[in-house]
Design a protein around this motif. Structure first.
Motif, PDB file in Angstrom:
ATOM      1  N   PRO A  58       0.819  -1.216   0.000  1.00 52.88           N
ATOM      2  CA  PRO A  58       0.000   0.000   0.000  1.00 52.88           C
ATOM      3  C   PRO A  58       0.851   1.263   0.000  1.00 52.88           C
ATOM      4  O   PRO A  58       1.853   1.360   0.708  1.00 52.88           O
ATOM      5  CB  PRO A  58      -0.803  -0.126   1.299  1.00 52.88           C
ATOM      6  CG  PRO A  58      -0.853  -1.587   1.583  1.00 52.88           C
ATOM      7  CD  PRO A  58       0.467  -2.135   1.105  1.00 52.88           C
ATOM      8  N   GLY A  59       0.445   2.226  -0.819  1.00 56.62           N
ATOM      9  CA  GLY A  59       1.117   3.518  -0.841  1.00 56.62           C
ATOM     10  C   GLY A  59       2.397   3.572  -1.637  1.00 56.62           C
ATOM     11  O   GLY A  59       3.142   4.556  -1.540  1.00 56.62           O
ATOM     12  N   THR A  60       2.685   2.536  -2.449  1.00 55.32           N
ATOM     13  CA  THR A  60       3.958   2.510  -3.180  1.00 55.32           C
ATOM     14  C   THR A  60       3.772   2.628  -4.687  1.00 55.32           C
ATOM     15  O   THR A  60       4.694   2.351  -5.453  1.00 55.32           O
ATOM     16  CB  THR A  60       4.746   1.223  -2.861  1.00 55.32           C
ATOM     17  OG1 THR A  60       3.999   0.079  -3.318  1.00 55.32           O
ATOM     18  CG2 THR A  60       5.006   1.089  -1.376  1.00 55.32           C
ATOM     19  N   ASP A  61       2.591   3.062  -5.121  1.00 51.64           N
ATOM     20  CA  ASP A  61       2.313   3.158  -6.550  1.00 51.64           C
ATOM     21  C   ASP A  61       3.300   4.079  -7.274  1.00 51.64           C
ATOM     22  O   ASP A  61       3.711   3.810  -8.405  1.00 51.64           O
ATOM     23  CB  ASP A  61       0.895   3.668  -6.789  1.00 51.64           C
ATOM     24  CG  ASP A  61      -0.151   2.812  -6.110  1.00 51.64           C
ATOM     25  OD1 ASP A  61      -0.951   2.181  -6.802  1.00 51.64           O
ATOM     26  OD2 ASP A  61      -0.181   2.782  -4.859  1.00 51.64           O
ATOM     27  N   ALA A  62       3.670   5.198  -6.645  1.00 49.17           N
ATOM     28  CA  ALA A  62       4.570   6.156  -7.292  1.00 49.17           C
ATOM     29  C   ALA A  62       5.940   5.531  -7.546  1.00 49.17           C
ATOM     30  O   ALA A  62       6.573   5.801  -8.583  1.00 49.17           O
ATOM     31  CB  ALA A  62       4.712   7.412  -6.435  1.00 49.17           C
ATOM     32  N   ALA A  63       6.411   4.703  -6.628  1.00 46.41           N
ATOM     33  CA  ALA A  63       7.692   4.023  -6.830  1.00 46.41           C
ATOM     34  C   ALA A  63       7.599   3.015  -7.972  1.00 46.41           C
ATOM     35  O   ALA A  63       8.520   2.881  -8.788  1.00 46.41           O
ATOM     36  CB  ALA A  63       8.121   3.327  -5.541  1.00 46.41           C
ATOM     37  N   LEU A  64       6.478   2.292  -8.030  1.00 44.91           N
ATOM     38  CA  LEU A  64       6.273   1.343  -9.123  1.00 44.91           C
ATOM     39  C   LEU A  64       6.291   2.068 -10.460  1.00 44.91           C
ATOM     40  O   LEU A  64       6.945   1.619 -11.425  1.00 44.91           O
ATOM     41  CB  LEU A  64       4.937   0.625  -8.940  1.00 44.91           C
ATOM     42  CG  LEU A  64       4.519  -0.326 -10.072  1.00 44.91           C
ATOM     43  CD1 LEU A  64       5.452  -1.532 -10.146  1.00 44.91           C
ATOM     44  CD2 LEU A  64       3.073  -0.783  -9.887  1.00 44.91           C
ATOM     45  N   ILE A  65       5.616   3.209 -10.540  1.00 43.60           N
ATOM     46  CA  ILE A  65       5.559   3.972 -11.786  1.00 43.60           C
ATOM     47  C   ILE A  65       6.935   4.525 -12.149  1.00 43.60           C
ATOM     48  O   ILE A  65       7.328   4.509 -13.323  1.00 43.60           O
ATOM     49  CB  ILE A  65       4.517   5.092 -11.655  1.00 43.60           C
ATOM     50  CG1 ILE A  65       3.113   4.479 -11.623  1.00 43.60           C
ATOM     51  CG2 ILE A  65       4.634   6.103 -12.792  1.00 43.60           C
ATOM     52  CD1 ILE A  65       2.015   5.445 -11.255  1.00 43.60           C
ATOM     53  N   ALA A  66       7.685   4.983 -11.152  1.00 41.62           N
ATOM     54  CA  ALA A  66       9.036   5.470 -11.435  1.00 41.62           C
ATOM     55  C   ALA A  66       9.904   4.365 -12.036  1.00 41.62           C
ATOM     56  O   ALA A  66      10.644   4.594 -12.997  1.00 41.62           O
ATOM     57  CB  ALA A  66       9.673   6.014 -10.149  1.00 41.62           C
ATOM     58  N   GLY A  67       9.799   3.160 -11.476  1.00 43.68           N
ATOM     59  CA  GLY A  67      10.567   2.044 -12.021  1.00 43.68           C
ATOM     60  C   GLY A  67      10.160   1.715 -13.445  1.00 43.68           C
ATOM     61  O   GLY A  67      11.010   1.393 -14.294  1.00 43.68           O
ATOM     62  N   MET A  68       8.848   1.794 -13.744  1.00 45.19           N
ATOM     63  CA  MET A  68       8.383   1.507 -15.096  1.00 45.19           C
ATOM     64  C   MET A  68       8.822   2.584 -16.079  1.00 45.19           C
ATOM     65  O   MET A  68       9.266   2.282 -17.202  1.00 45.19           O
ATOM     66  CB  MET A  68       6.861   1.365 -15.104  1.00 45.19           C
ATOM     67  CG  MET A  68       6.354   0.114 -14.405  1.00 45.19           C
ATOM     68  SD  MET A  68       4.620  -0.272 -14.773  1.00 45.19           S
ATOM     69  CE  MET A  68       3.790   1.107 -13.998  1.00 45.19           C
ATOM     70  N   ILE A  69       8.702   3.853 -15.678  1.00 45.61           N
ATOM     71  CA  ILE A  69       9.106   4.928 -16.589  1.00 45.61           C
ATOM     72  C   ILE A  69      10.615   4.889 -16.827  1.00 45.61           C
ATOM     73  O   ILE A  69      11.091   5.199 -17.932  1.00 45.61           O
ATOM     74  CB  ILE A  69       8.654   6.295 -16.033  1.00 45.61           C
ATOM     75  CG1 ILE A  69       7.127   6.362 -15.995  1.00 45.61           C
ATOM     76  CG2 ILE A  69       9.201   7.439 -16.879  1.00 45.61           C
ATOM     77  CD1 ILE A  69       6.571   7.663 -15.437  1.00 45.61           C
ATOM     78  N   TYR A  70      11.381   4.490 -15.829  1.00 45.60           N
ATOM     79  CA  TYR A  70      12.832   4.324 -16.025  1.00 45.60           C
ATOM     80  C   TYR A  70      13.103   3.362 -17.180  1.00 45.60           C
ATOM     81  O   TYR A  70      13.942   3.618 -18.047  1.00 45.60           O
ATOM     82  CB  TYR A  70      13.475   3.819 -14.733  1.00 45.60           C
ATOM     83  CG  TYR A  70      14.975   3.608 -14.845  1.00 45.60           C
ATOM     84  CD1 TYR A  70      15.859   4.629 -14.538  1.00 45.60           C
ATOM     85  CD2 TYR A  70      15.498   2.388 -15.264  1.00 45.60           C
ATOM     86  CE1 TYR A  70      17.240   4.447 -14.658  1.00 45.60           C
ATOM     87  CE2 TYR A  70      16.856   2.183 -15.383  1.00 45.60           C
ATOM     88  CZ  TYR A  70      17.725   3.224 -15.082  1.00 45.60           C
ATOM     89  OH  TYR A  70      19.087   3.029 -15.207  1.00 45.60           O
TER      90      TYR A  70
END
Length: 424
Positions: free
Chosen positions: A292-304
């Motif tokens: 929970p609450g880690t969506d922004a980190a997941l998206i950062a990893g994907m955009i990388y």
């Protein structure tokens, strides 16, 4: 954490929907305390009973006014001036995805809401000689109540000014049929207090506070995503914490539209959510379970990954976006203040946002993050949306803006089958 539920414990959609139908009809029976509008036929299938009771004086249209805002239509059967049964919408047809909108158990239980013994129906005043909190009341007339309130308001205004009048958000009747509870400034009470010299208002709301704060900084104002039926034009649907099959229930028909779109178009749906929700079961082809609450980190990893493999829509970013890279920062912005610099570890934290970095935070394997990045970036078009659950915590606006950004990076804004990254 695995990205998919093991097959041996994951129910099929057909099985799940059977369970839902049985549970839903049972809930309706309990909540309404009236005979159900549906009965099993000889094959066990639930079918409509018809027109309901035949001994009533009339059947009138109304709407469910609970706080979800959908205002699903209901038919009220009235006898001797009282509602004796609540029936669903009977227009249209029974085809999944039709315009027929059947209220959920909350709407079907509206009779219990009307006649609930705990509902206050007349003005009450604290019993003389008792203290606040003791819960002792006496009934007074409407004339006395209005007079006392008016006198109190005049005394308060004289002593403290209009700043002492505050309208609390949360009436419980959002979108009601006769009154108005949203937007706040259009309610009858707000209009009256405006004429009386003003009042103290609340900001935002308990459903969307963080995403409401994020929107102006990203889009300038609130911008909804594409509608659920538009997903038929998509190659892929990605839902961040969006769970319409539970949160909308009937949802003014949105639930039916969502299922019909899936059934007719077959668009692949990825649900990214800490919970294995009903939407994950009934609509999702893949469930991505993250902390929970880690969506922004997941998206950062994907955009990388998208940038590293040149899968992002740089042309869209160059033309429409400010701040993604150093070349498009606002004038006067500090060096390495762009999102790209953040990804590359050139920002204040000096941390490169690789899938491995994101995996440690989110619990989603780095291999899955890379695969998801490639799949989302190459699906043209891809609809990306988010529910209001992910933003309901401290710094939740960061998650909201990250999902917006993913829609920008993949160039899916303003097109059929795309979306803004906001809620539908």
């Amino acid at each position: 954490m695995p990205s998919k539920q093991p097959a041996n414990i994951r129910p099929s959609r057909r099985t799940f929907l059977k369970w839902s139908a049985i549970a839903g009809s049972t809930t309706g029976l309990v909540a309404c305390a009236t005979p159900s509008s549906y009965s099993p036929d000889k094959n066990g299938k639930l079918v409509p009973n018809g027109t309901g009771r035949t001994d009533v004086d009339k059947t009138v249209w109304s709407a469910c006014t609970v706080n979800c805002g959908s205002r699903c239509p209901v038919r009220l059967q009235v006898k001797d001036g009282r509602v004796v049964r609540v029936l669903p919408d009977n227009t249209g047809n029974d085809e999944l995805g039709s315009q027929q909108v059947r209220a959920c158990p909350r709407g079907r239980a509206i009779r219990q809401r009307i006649y609930n013994p705990d509902r206050l129906k007349k003005p009450m005043k604290r019993k003389p000689g008792t203290k606040r909190g003791e819960g002792q009341w006496v009934e007074i007339s409407w004339e006395q109540a209005l007079d006392e309130i008016a006198e109190k308001m005049k005394a308060l205004k004289s002593k403290y000014g209009n700043e002492c009048f505050y309208i609390q958000y949360g009436t419980g009747v959002l979108g009601s049929t006769m009154a108005c509870s949203w937007p706040p400034e259009t309610t009858p009470m707000a209009r009256m207090l405006s004429l009386y010299g003003g009042y103290l208002d609340h900001y935002s709301d308990y459903s969307t506070t963080n995403i409401t704060q994020a929107y102006p900084y990203f889009y300038g104002e609130w911008v909804a995503g594409n509608s659920f039926d538009d997903a038929a034009n998509s190659k892929l649907q990605v839902m961040f914490g969006n769970n319409p099959l539970e949160t909308r229930m009937s949802g003014g028909g949105q639930t039916f539209v969502t299922q019909a779109t899936k059934r007719k178009s077959g668009v692949k749906t990825i649900v990214i959510d800490p919970r294995y929700s009903e939407t994950s079961v009934a609509l999702g082809d893949e469930w991505v379970a993250l902390r929970p609450g880690t969506d922004a980190a997941l998206i950062a990893g994907m955009i990388y990954v998208m940038v590293e493999e040149n899968l992002h829509d740089q042309a869209f970013l160059d033309k429409y976006c400010v701040g993604f890279d150093e070349a498009h920062l606002p004038e006067g912005a500090p060096k390495n203040a762009s999102y790209l610099a953040y990804l590359q570890g050139k920002g204040k934290d000096k941390t490169v946002k690789t899938p491995e970095w994101a995996a440690r935070i989110t619990g989603v394997p780095a291999s899955d993050i890379r695969r998801l990045a490639r799949e989302i970036a190459t699906a043209k078009p891809c609809t990306i949306n988010q529910g209001w659950g992910p933003q309901r915590h401290a710094n939740g606006e960061g998650i909201a803006r990250a999902v917006f950004l993913l829609a920008c990076v993949t160039g899916n804004i303003g097109i059929k089958g795309g979306g803004t990254g906001g809620r539908e």
